[in-house]
Design a protein around this motif. Structure first.
Motif, mmCIF file in Angstrom:
data_model
loop_
_atom_site.group_PDB
_atom_site.id
_atom_site.type_symbol
_atom_site.label_atom_id
_atom_site.label_comp_id
_atom_site.label_asym_id
_atom_site.label_seq_id
_atom_site.Cartn_x
_atom_site.Cartn_y
_atom_site.Cartn_z
ATOM 1 N N ASP A 115 37.575 39.155 46.654
ATOM 2 C CA ASP A 115 38.201 39.569 44.860
ATOM 3 C C ASP A 115 38.061 38.760 44.558
ATOM 4 O OD1 ASP A 115 39.554 40.932 42.504
ATOM 5 O OD2 ASP A 115 40.937 39.241 42.910
ATOM 6 N N ALA A 116 38.563 36.508 44.986
ATOM 7 C CA ALA A 116 37.963 35.823 44.736
ATOM 8 C C ALA A 116 37.137 35.575 44.472
ATOM 9 C CB ALA A 116 39.354 35.023 45.759
ATOM 10 N N GLY A 118 34.700 37.189 42.887
ATOM 11 C CA GLY A 118 33.787 38.313 42.499
ATOM 12 C C GLY A 118 32.871 39.274 42.821
ATOM 13 N N ASN A 144 40.898 39.393 40.036
ATOM 14 C CA ASN A 144 39.542 38.868 39.296
ATOM 15 C C ASN A 144 39.079 40.215 38.911
ATOM 16 O OD1 ASN A 144 37.373 37.567 38.525
ATOM 17 N ND2 ASN A 144 36.356 37.308 40.502
#
Length: 335
Positions: A115-116, A118, A144
């Motif tokens: 998630d970090a 993207g 994110n």
């Protein structure tokens, strides 16, 4: 030193039986920041102790068959492999594999890393307990991929997985039977925008509390039983799903037991007494979701040791992954 076999390797890579198997013959790279869509194996099977435990063999089985299916999409008219960068990110490390709660913790940590970056994940399990920690990692406040919003869940399954009347599932608390409830309670899934479809089967005598799907409806889900999907038809089913999702970020989870057992025999909690989704219904519904903001998806409950000799259930898992990859690539590129 130059590679004297570079040209020969390039020519050989077109064939699915050549080389080290990865998902759809995609490049293997552990770094999610280097791709747009990350393909992930989640070899986890301690979240559903009510069936055989061989669901952890699912990722390896799909890697084996999926090289055959590196294709352009015949309905949507483009190749996701050319439109975006897709890499095989490997398997989630699960050093405490028989401890479900430890695995749930480790799965969530792995997907927070994704998630970090993207990167939008498409995953193959593993039992259905993997979906809870994935959702906790990529949707809701501070996440994110969802833009800090709750996500709409599009949930294909024979079972609702909202069995809150039981405190644990054979000792597993964040289990394959609980995830669809606790993710709502945690503010990760917006049940009012979510749909569970394909639900069928006689309820278990040990957990029966009334009407099938009652807990899901209390939480706010729209529950479309298999009979309702048959009566509504594919187009109306798609309309209901899209209307509920609206402009929210959406996540798709596909339990293979939602498919009819005659075509998908290698699943864990098989429902042999009731007909399930046909391949045509399942793929057409997925294809009808094009244009939604799909932030990720997973396919779960493949049981390779129960599959037919031609590995048809693994191949169907491959097909559902391909449909999800294509939907995400379309939403990212406007295809």
């Amino acid at each position: 030193m130059s590679d004297p076999f570079q040209k020969a390797r390039a020519e050989s890579s077109a064939w699915y039986w050549w080389g080290v198997p990865t998902f759809f013959r995609c490049e293997h790279d552990f770094d999610p920041a280097k791709c747009d869509i990350g393909l992930v194996g989640v070899p986890h099977s301690s979240g559903n102790g009510s069936t055989e435990r061989d669901q952890h063999l699912g990722p390896r089985a799909v890697r084996h068959v999926s090289g055959y299916y590196r294709r352009a999409h015949g309905v949507h008219g483009f190749s996701p492999w050319d439109a975006v960068r897709c890499h095989d990110l490997g398997d989630v490390p699960l050093p405490e594999g028989m401890n479900n709660e430890a695995c749930v913790r480790d799965i969530e940590a792995f997907y927070r890393h994704i998630d970090a970056a993207g990167t939008r994940p498409v995953s193959i399990g593993g039992d259905h307990s993997i979906t809870g920690p994935i959702l906790e990692a990529i949707a809701g406040e501070g996440r994110n991929l969802s833009g800090g919003k709750k996500c709409a869940l599009i949930h294909f399954d024979a079972h609702t997985d909202t069995y809150e009347n039981m405190e644990h599932w054979n000792g597993a608390r964040k289990s394959a039977g609980h995830w669809a409830a606790y993710t709502v309670r945690d503010g990760v899934v917006d049940a009012s925008a979510s749909t569970q479809l394909g639900i069928r089967g006689h309820p278990s005598a040990t957990i029966h509390t009334g009407q099938v799907g009652a807990t899901s409806r209390d939480l706010g889900y729209r529950v479309l039983t298999m009979d309702e999907v048959d009566d509504l038809g594919v187009e109306k089913t798609i309309e209901i799903i899209r209307e509920r999702v609206g402009d929210l970020p959406a996540y798709i989870t596909f339990d293979l037991d939602s498919l009819d057992p005659s075509v998908a025999p290698g699943v864990s909690n098989i429902e042999p007494g009731f007909g399930g989704l046909s391949i045509r219904q399942a793929t057409r519904i997925l294809q009808g979701l094009k244009g939604l903001n799909i932030i990720g998806g997973d396919v779960v409950c493949l049981m390779p040791t129960k599959d037919s000799p031609n590995q048809i259930t693994a191949q169907l898992a491959m097909v559902m992954m391909f449909e999800m990859v294509t939907l995400i690539a379309a939403s990212m590129t406007g295809k």
